[in-house]
Design a protein around this motif. Structure first.
Motif, short mmCIF file in Angstrom:
data_model
loop_
_atom_site.label_atom_id
_atom_site.label_comp_id
_atom_site.label_asym_id
_atom_site.label_seq_id
_atom_site.Cartn_x
_atom_site.Cartn_y
_atom_site.Cartn_z
N GLU A 131 0.85 -1.21 0.00
CA GLU A 131 0.00 0.00 0.00
C GLU A 131 0.88 1.25 0.00
O GLU A 131 0.62 2.19 -0.75
N TRP A 132 1.91 1.24 0.82
CA TRP A 132 2.82 2.39 0.88
C TRP A 132 3.53 2.58 -0.45
O TRP A 132 3.72 3.70 -0.90
N ARG A 133 3.93 1.47 -1.07
CA ARG A 133 4.59 1.57 -2.38
C ARG A 133 3.67 2.26 -3.38
O ARG A 133 4.11 3.14 -4.12
N SER A 134 2.41 1.88 -3.40
CA SER A 134 1.45 2.49 -4.34
C SER A 134 1.34 4.00 -4.11
O SER A 134 1.31 4.78 -5.07
N ILE A 135 1.28 4.40 -2.85
CA ILE A 135 1.17 5.82 -2.53
C ILE A 135 2.44 6.57 -2.94
O ILE A 135 2.37 7.63 -3.56
N LEU A 136 3.59 6.01 -2.60
CA LEU A 136 4.86 6.64 -2.97
C LEU A 136 4.99 6.78 -4.48
O LEU A 136 5.37 7.84 -4.98
N GLU A 137 4.67 5.72 -5.20
CA GLU A 137 4.80 5.76 -6.66
C GLU A 137 3.81 6.73 -7.29
O GLU A 137 4.13 7.39 -8.28
N ALA A 138 2.63 6.86 -6.70
CA ALA A 138 1.64 7.82 -7.21
C ALA A 138 2.16 9.26 -7.05
O ALA A 138 1.75 10.15 -7.79
N GLU A 139 3.06 9.46 -6.09
CA GLU A 139 3.64 10.79 -5.85
C GLU A 139 4.95 10.99 -6.63
O GLU A 139 5.63 11.99 -6.45
N PHE A 159 7.69 8.92 -6.57
CA PHE A 159 8.86 8.26 -6.01
C PHE A 159 8.96 6.85 -6.57
O PHE A 159 7.99 6.31 -7.11
N LYS A 160 10.12 6.24 -6.43
CA LYS A 160 10.32 4.86 -6.89
C LYS A 160 10.62 4.00 -5.68
O LYS A 160 11.31 4.42 -4.75
#
Length: 126
Positions: free
Chosen positions: A15-23, A25-26
């Protein structure tokens, strides 16, 4: 910026990865793509060795590490703590979300956040 996520929970880390990538970030954390993580029979010794090297390489490739601390401070496997130690030794910033769990969470390169939302606010300001 590239992040490695260390967490007991693959679900939360995804879930955190999805949020980071939507912003924008990789996230470099191959363990998040392992659908057998935490399921089924234990890995064979050769698989464990391979996974340890893959995780180490991902920590090395990342610019910083995000650790999801156990909210209840329950005892867990130590992989995420080892990954955190590697990041500190490699002079990478470490962002801990949740309570301090060990002495290294007071290390000068570690920043503490009560919630993932507060971490995201901080990261957006970088």
């Amino acid at each position: 910026m590239n992040f490695y996520i260390a967490s007991k929970s693959q679900v939360v880390a995804r879930e955190w990865r999805s949020i980071l990538e939507a912003e924008g970030f990789k996230v470099i954390a191959g363990w998040l793509d392992d659908d057998n993580f935490g399921n089924g029979p234990p890995y064979e010794a050769s698989s464990r060795a391979m996974n340890a090297v893959l995780d180490e390489n991902d920590v090395r490739k990342a610019d910083a590490l995000i650790l999801r601390a156990s909210p209840d401070l329950e005892k867990t496997k130590g992989g995420r703590h080892v990954e955190t130690g590697m990041a500190i030794a490699l002079c990478k910033p470490v962002y801990v979300v949740g309570p301090r769990e060990n002495i290294f969470h007071w290390h000068p390169s570690v920043k503490m956040f009560d919630t993932f939302e507060k971490l995201m606010e901080y990261l957006k300001g970088l």
